[in-house]
Design an enzyme around this catalytic site. Structure first.
Site, PDB file in Angstrom:
ATOM      1  CD  GLN A  88      -2.299   1.459   2.753  1.00  0.00           C
ATOM      2  OE1 GLN A  88      -2.512   0.637   3.331  1.00  0.00           O
ATOM      3  NE2 GLN A  88      -2.715   2.765   3.016  1.00  0.00           N
ATOM      4  CB  CYS A 127      -5.680   0.354   4.477  1.00  0.00           C
ATOM      5  SG  CYS A 127      -6.629   1.200   5.936  1.00  0.00           S
ATOM      6  CG  HIS A 141      -3.890  -0.575   8.709  1.00  0.00           C
ATOM      7  ND1 HIS A 141      -3.734   0.321   7.485  1.00  0.00           N
ATOM      8  CD2 HIS A 141      -3.236  -1.421   8.548  1.00  0.00           C
ATOM      9  CE1 HIS A 141      -3.094  -0.651   6.917  1.00  0.00           C
ATOM     10  NE2 HIS A 141      -2.514  -1.452   7.394  1.00  0.00           N
ATOM     11  CG  ASP A 148      -0.753  -4.381   7.140  1.00  0.00           C
ATOM     12  OD1 ASP A 148      -0.759  -3.461   6.656  1.00  0.00           O
ATOM     13  OD2 ASP A 148      -0.587  -4.237   8.623  1.00  0.00           O
TER      14      ASP A 148
END
Length: 228
Positions: free
Chosen positions: A68, A74, A150, A165
């Site tokens: 990201q 996100c 997040h 992630d």
């Protein structure tokens, strides 16, 4: 908004986003099946910032992971991780010629960093994201806004449970995930609220965790992508 976004990306209408109202086994049994992935939204803490380097393990060649690099994206990256890995494992087929199908084909051989750069300039995906956002009731944050929450994704690929992630240095293997156990094992990871998968024994079952433990109430929202 999320389901509208999915449809505009090329995801068949049978696949929908649903809220998860609780992580207890009896509540998980009420959820539609099969589940393609879970998305966890949690507050960003100092502990999270200190652990942004992932604990790297060998991963399946089928696993699709991207970084990201766009601020406040996100949720989009987590959703793309769920869809992309559903497609990679043959559980989901995107519409031919759709924005996401074209993007995944074009980035199949790229690195996670190169995929992120490609996403930044992917006008077709940006356009459908903006269209879906305008249909929602809550305005999306601006790119420069400070956001203290997040999203991460949890998916199963080749018998492994992964936490994806885009801010980490890579995908995290949380442990084995036998057929039919994705939801309970992913729920166990959600209960530790975005911490490293290596912070708990990856071979422990969901039932080994205290069902009332939510690590200082760090859990905010869990949503899942499932076939209606």
């Amino acid at each position: 908004m999320l389901n509208s976004f999915l449809g505009k990306l090329g995801v068949p209408p049978a696949w929908q986003i649903h809220d998860v109202w609780g992580l207890e086994p009896e509540l998980l049994l009420l959820l539609p099946q099969p589940v393609l992935g879970l998305m966890l939204l949690f507050p960003i803490t100092e502990q999270y910032r200190e652990q942004e380097a992932a604990q790297l393990h060998p991963v399946s060649e089928k696993l699709y992971y991207m970084k990201q690099t766009v601020s406040n994206a996100c949720g989009t990256v987590a959703l793309l991780h769920c869809v992309a890995n559903g497609r990679a494992t043959g559980r989901l087929q995107l519409a031919p010629g759709s924005p996401l199908e074209d993007f995944l084909q074009a980035t199949a051989l790229l690195s996670p960093e190169e995929r992120a750069v490609r996403l930044e300039g992917e006008e077709a995906i940006v356009k459908v994201h903006d269209e879906a956002a305008r249909e929602g009731q809550t305005a999306a944050p601006e790119l420069e806004d400070k956001v203290d929450y997040h999203f991460v994704a949890l998916v199963e690929v080749d018998g492994g449970l992964y936490q994806l992630d885009g801010r980490r240095s890579g995908p995290e293997l949380c442990g084995p995930c036998p057929e039919g156990e994705f939801l309970t094992r992913a729920a166990a990871v959600c209960k530790v609220g975005g911490r490293h998968c290596d912070d708990h024994d990856p071979d422990r079952h969901c039932d080994d965790h205290d069902p009332d433990r939510h690590d200082d109430d760090t859990i905010l929202t869990v949503t899942m992508m499932t076939r209606s």
